[in-house]
Motif scaffolding. Structure first.
Motif, PDB file in Angstrom:
ATOM      1  N   LEU A   1       0.833  -1.206   0.000  1.00 20.73           N
ATOM      2  CA  LEU A   1       0.000   0.000   0.000  1.00 20.73           C
ATOM      3  C   LEU A   1       0.863   1.250   0.000  1.00 20.73           C
ATOM      4  CD1 LEU A   1      -2.949  -0.835   2.392  1.00 20.73           C
ATOM      5  CD2 LEU A   1      -2.999  -0.544  -0.060  1.00 20.73           C
TER       6      LEU A   1
ATOM      7  N   ILE B   1       2.263   1.767  -3.406  1.00 20.81           N
ATOM      8  CA  ILE B   1       1.273   2.368  -4.309  1.00 20.81           C
ATOM      9  C   ILE B   1       1.214   3.867  -4.081  1.00 20.81           C
ATOM     10  CG2 ILE B   1      -1.187   2.493  -4.841  1.00 20.81           C
ATOM     11  CD1 ILE B   1      -1.408  -0.435  -4.217  1.00 20.81           C
ATOM     12  N   PHE B   2       1.163   4.221  -2.802  1.00 17.46           N
ATOM     13  CA  PHE B   2       1.057   5.647  -2.452  1.00 17.46           C
ATOM     14  C   PHE B   2       2.289   6.404  -2.944  1.00 17.46           C
ATOM     15  CE2 PHE B   2       0.445   9.250   0.395  1.00 17.46           C
ATOM     16  CZ  PHE B   2      -0.930   9.341   0.414  1.00 17.46           C
TER      17      PHE B   2
ATOM     18  N   LEU C   1       2.399   6.843  -6.621  1.00 20.03           N
ATOM     19  CA  LEU C   1       1.446   7.883  -7.026  1.00 20.03           C
ATOM     20  C   LEU C   1       2.068   9.265  -6.875  1.00 20.03           C
ATOM     21  CD1 LEU C   1      -1.630   7.665  -7.813  1.00 20.03           C
ATOM     22  CD2 LEU C   1      -1.934   8.895  -5.709  1.00 20.03           C
TER      23      LEU C   1
ATOM     24  N   ILE D   1       2.659  11.998  -9.776  1.00 20.69           N
ATOM     25  CA  ILE D   1       2.182  13.389  -9.750  1.00 20.69           C
ATOM     26  C   ILE D   1       3.330  14.344  -9.988  1.00 20.69           C
ATOM     27  CG2 ILE D   1       1.188  15.174  -8.275  1.00 20.69           C
ATOM     28  CD1 ILE D   1      -0.399  13.000  -6.894  1.00 20.69           C
TER      29      ILE D   1
ATOM     30  N   LEU E   1       4.520  18.530   1.752  1.00 23.43           N
ATOM     31  CA  LEU E   1       3.176  17.983   1.948  1.00 23.43           C
ATOM     32  C   LEU E   1       3.118  16.520   1.527  1.00 23.43           C
ATOM     33  CD1 LEU E   1       0.768  20.829   0.841  1.00 23.43           C
ATOM     34  CD2 LEU E   1       1.037  19.868   3.089  1.00 23.43           C
ATOM     35  N   PHE E   2       3.812  16.199   0.424  1.00 24.38           N
ATOM     36  CA  PHE E   2       3.844  14.795  -0.024  1.00 24.38           C
ATOM     37  C   PHE E   2       4.482  13.907   1.039  1.00 24.38           C
ATOM     38  CE2 PHE E   2       3.695  16.120  -4.670  1.00 24.38           C
ATOM     39  CZ  PHE E   2       2.406  15.678  -4.810  1.00 24.38           C
TER      40      PHE E   2
ATOM     41  N   LEU F   1       4.810  14.511   4.216  1.00 23.00           N
ATOM     42  CA  LEU F   1       3.940  14.469   5.391  1.00 23.00           C
ATOM     43  C   LEU F   1       2.806  13.469   5.182  1.00 23.00           C
ATOM     44  CD1 LEU F   1       3.358  15.880   8.111  1.00 23.00           C
ATOM     45  CD2 LEU F   1       1.875  17.423   6.879  1.00 23.00           C
ATOM     46  N   SER F   2       2.201  13.496   3.987  1.00 28.16           N
ATOM     47  CA  SER F   2       1.069  12.590   3.771  1.00 28.16           C
ATOM     48  C   SER F   2       1.542  11.145   3.722  1.00 28.16           C
ATOM     49  CB  SER F   2       0.303  12.966   2.513  1.00 28.16           C
ATOM     50  OG  SER F   2       1.158  13.155   1.443  1.00 28.16           O
ATOM     51  N   LEU F   3       2.718  10.926   3.116  1.00 22.86           N
ATOM     52  CA  LEU F   3       3.244   9.552   3.103  1.00 22.86           C
ATOM     53  C   LEU F   3       3.554   9.089   4.515  1.00 22.86           C
ATOM     54  CD1 LEU F   3       4.097   7.236   1.268  1.00 22.86           C
ATOM     55  CD2 LEU F   3       6.376   8.175   1.250  1.00 22.86           C
TER      56      LEU F   3
ATOM     57  N   ILE G   1       2.136  10.122   7.360  1.00 24.32           N
ATOM     58  CA  ILE G   1       0.892   9.842   8.087  1.00 24.32           C
ATOM     59  C   ILE G   1       0.296   8.525   7.615  1.00 24.32           C
ATOM     60  CG2 ILE G   1      -1.468  10.637   8.415  1.00 24.32           C
ATOM     61  CD1 ILE G   1      -0.456  13.458   8.356  1.00 24.32           C
ATOM     62  N   PHE G   2       0.353   8.313   6.301  1.00 25.48           N
ATOM     63  CA  PHE G   2      -0.218   7.083   5.727  1.00 25.48           C
ATOM     64  C   PHE G   2       0.481   5.844   6.297  1.00 25.48           C
ATOM     65  CE2 PHE G   2      -0.855   4.043   2.265  1.00 25.48           C
ATOM     66  CZ  PHE G   2      -2.201   4.199   2.055  1.00 25.48           C
TER      67      PHE G   2
ATOM     68  N   ASN H   1      -0.170   5.312  10.033  1.00 25.51           N
ATOM     69  CA  ASN H   1      -1.516   4.801  10.266  1.00 25.51           C
ATOM     70  C   ASN H   1      -1.608   3.309   9.983  1.00 25.51           C
ATOM     71  OD1 ASN H   1      -4.135   5.405  11.006  1.00 25.51           O
ATOM     72  ND2 ASN H   1      -4.784   5.291   8.886  1.00 25.51           N
ATOM     73  N   LEU H   2      -0.814   2.848   9.010  1.00 27.09           N
ATOM     74  CA  LEU H   2      -0.861   1.418   8.688  1.00 27.09           C
ATOM     75  C   LEU H   2       0.017   0.598   9.626  1.00 27.09           C
ATOM     76  CD1 LEU H   2      -0.699   1.461   4.816  1.00 27.09           C
ATOM     77  CD2 LEU H   2      -2.616   0.833   6.227  1.00 27.09           C
TER      78      LEU H   2
ATOM     79  N   SER I   1      -5.641   8.809  17.436  1.00 24.64           N
ATOM     80  CA  SER I   1      -6.358   9.638  16.464  1.00 24.64           C
ATOM     81  C   SER I   1      -6.540  11.025  17.050  1.00 24.64           C
ATOM     82  CB  SER I   1      -7.721   9.034  16.148  1.00 24.64           C
ATOM     83  OG  SER I   1      -7.577   7.687  15.845  1.00 24.64           O
TER      84      SER I   1
ATOM     85  N   PRO J   1      -1.032  17.826  -3.743  1.00 26.64           N
ATOM     86  CA  PRO J   1      -0.467  17.536  -2.416  1.00 26.64           C
ATOM     87  C   PRO J   1      -1.497  17.596  -1.292  1.00 26.64           C
ATOM     88  CG  PRO J   1       0.945  19.056  -3.572  1.00 26.64           C
ATOM     89  CD  PRO J   1      -0.258  18.880  -4.418  1.00 26.64           C
TER      90      PRO J   1
ATOM     91  N   LEU K   1      -2.757  14.667   1.174  1.00 26.57           N
ATOM     92  CA  LEU K   1      -2.662  14.843   2.627  1.00 26.57           C
ATOM     93  C   LEU K   1      -4.015  14.567   3.277  1.00 26.57           C
ATOM     94  CD1 LEU K   1      -0.900  15.821   4.993  1.00 26.57           C
ATOM     95  CD2 LEU K   1      -1.874  18.067   4.641  1.00 26.57           C
TER      96      LEU K   1
ATOM     97  N   SER L   1      -4.639  10.806   3.419  1.00 25.07           N
ATOM     98  CA  SER L   1      -4.023  10.028   4.494  1.00 25.07           C
ATOM     99  C   SER L   1      -4.564  10.454   5.855  1.00 25.07           C
ATOM    100  CB  SER L   1      -2.504  10.106   4.442  1.00 25.07           C
ATOM    101  OG  SER L   1      -2.085  11.394   4.154  1.00 25.07           O
TER     102      SER L   1
ATOM    103  N   TRP M   1      -6.445   8.635   9.287  1.00 26.69           N
ATOM    104  CA  TRP M   1      -5.763   8.767  10.579  1.00 26.69           C
ATOM    105  C   TRP M   1      -6.614   9.501  11.612  1.00 26.69           C
ATOM    106  CZ3 TRP M   1      -2.475  13.416  11.936  1.00 26.69           C
ATOM    107  CH2 TRP M   1      -1.844  13.237  13.164  1.00 26.69           C
ATOM    108  N   PHE M   2      -7.416  10.478  11.166  1.00 25.88           N
ATOM    109  CA  PHE M   2      -8.110  11.345  12.105  1.00 25.88           C
ATOM    110  C   PHE M   2      -9.115  10.603  12.974  1.00 25.88           C
ATOM    111  CE2 PHE M   2      -7.848  15.967  10.412  1.00 25.88           C
ATOM    112  CZ  PHE M   2      -6.514  15.956  10.681  1.00 25.88           C
TER     113      PHE M   2
END
Lengths: 72, 354
Positions: free
Chosen positions: A4, A7-8, A11, A15, A37-38, A40-42, A44-45, A48-49, A56, B300, B304, B307, B311-312
């Motif tokens: 997963l 994949i992220f 992606l 982009i 931001l990318f 950070l999102s990766l 968090i993703f 979370n997994l 939360s 972006p 964000l 994800s 998580w939230f």
């Protein structure tokens, strides 16, 4: 979890490849904000997994606010 | 069509109010048969707030609220703007979570969540990259279609109305209704995004107010249909009551899958709604940090929020429970800060030298 995240990540690379032509012409702050931001999102993703009992934010915030909620 | 017409603004506001209310009517388990009153009360409250916001936006001709905040108070204005960005990020995140859950539970149970959520977020990002013009055109197409579909639904369900579901009609449970108002307040208050993104020369005072009133009346229509057809005891236990409502529609003996038709119309509506949230975030970021291109930030921030949507929230139940506490935060952003803006946000009396 690994697949997963892959994949992220792919992606994100996709982009960036598509947008790089435009991003290069813009001021550098665009690149920095987009990339951070990318990341950070990766992050968090994956967080979370990875963990089962993660915190939360809404649970945490909810417990703080709960005292002042007029209805329960 | 370079100018935004009043009709487009009204439809944009309705698109931002309506869809998620149709999906989950939050206050029905508390306010029972008087759920429609809660939406009316919230609308009356936000008429005042919206009027104050419009008043403070109109003081700055040719600017929207984000721009006037930044130009009047460069530091504090940016701080408030970032807080609003976080507020809309939460709304977008919650909406993505609701939609991914809905798609997995009702429509596509076997598709992995990453595929559903990526498809949703990709659509939203591409809509936002088209800019405000795309959003407005899309809402101008889908808005009337969905409103028409709601009325057709009402006509088709007319024979199933059970008036006894509304009883006792005059015995109003005041604590229940006020708690319901507390719950639905945050969703009605999302209408405050209109003066934030649309320049004040493009609308008159009454356009956003019309949009709030029409949106609320449509919600009341859906709520009344729901209570009259399904009834409170059943509707308060359903996760997606309106979806079940559409499944009640049956013509003759063989046409009974109208839910697919309705979802077909309603799903794009939801996507436009999420695109508006993302647009507000990107636009706000562009105004706060002048060198940033809002168009390039769409992907972006979309990722964000994707994800963060996982998580939230711990689970769906916790997300629904959080509405009780969320109302406090929404209260700050939708009532207290607008009042502060109304009092403080005025143009400089003497223009700056240089």
């Amino acid at each position: 979890m690994i697949s997963l995240s892959l994949i992220f990540a792919s992606l994100i690379v996709l982009i960036l490849l598509l947008d790089w032509k435009v991003l290069r012409t813009l001021p550098p702050s665009n690149r920095w904000i987009a990339c951070s931001l990318f990341v950070l999102s990766l992050g968090i993703f994956m967080y979370n997994l990875k963990f089962d009992r993660n915190i939360s934010p809404t649970v945490w915030v909810g417990q703080i606010i709960k005292k002042w909620v007029p209805f329960d | 069509m370079n100018k935004i017409t009043p009709r487009q603004i009204i439809l944009l506001g309705i698109v931002y109010m309506l869809p998620f209310v149709i999906n989950g009517i939050r206050s029905i388990s508390i306010a029972k048969q008087h759920t429609y009153v809660t939406y009316l009360m919230a609308a009356i409250l936000f008429m005042g707030v919206l009027w104050m916001l419009l008043r403070s936006a109109k003081r700055f001709p040719d600017q929207d609220l984000f721009q006037s905040l930044v130009s009047r108070f460069p530091v504090i204005g940016r701080g408030v703007g970032f807080l609003y960005i976080l507020f809309f990020l939460y709304i977008l995140t919650r909406d993505i979570r609701i939609m991914v859950d809905y798609t997995r539970v009702v429509l596509l149970p076997n598709t992995p969540f990453i595929v559903t959520s990526l498809l949703i977020i990709a659509t939203v990002v591409f809509i936002v990259r088209g800019g405000l013009r795309t959003l407005i055109s899309l809402s101008e197409i889908m808005g009337p279609i969905v409103i028409l579909a709601l009325f057709i639904m009402l006509i088709m369900l007319f024979k199933d109305f059970h008036l006894e579901n509304m009883m006792p009609f005059f015995h109003m449970d005041i604590p229940g209704v006020s708690e319901g108002t507390w719950l639905v307040m945050s969703s009605s208050g999302q209408i405050i995004m209109l003066p934030l993104i649309i320049s004040s020369k493009d609308y008159r005072y009454r356009d956003p107010l019309y949009s709030l009133v029409i949106g609320t009346l449509l919600i009341v229509l859906v709520v009344l249909t729901l209570i009259l057809v399904i009834g409170v005891p059943l509707a308060e236990r359903l996760m997606y009551p309106s979806y079940e409502l559409v499944r009640e529609i049956r013509i003759a003996d063989f046409l009974d899958r109208f839910d697919l038709l309705f979802v077909l119309l309603w799903y794009p509506f939801i996507l436009i709604n999420m695109a508006i949230s993302l647009y507000v975030i990107c636009y706000g970021l562009k105004i706060m940090v002048p060198s940033v291109s809002g168009k390039m930030m769409a992907a972006p921030i979309g990722l964000l929020s994707l994800s963060c949507s996982a998580w939230f929230f711990r689970d769906t139940i916790q997300m629904l429970d959080f509405n009780h506490q969320w109302a406090w935060i929404a209260l700050v952003f939708e009532i207290i800060i607008p009042i502060g803006m109304f009092v403080l946000l005025r143009p400089r009396k003497t223009p700056l030298k240089n």
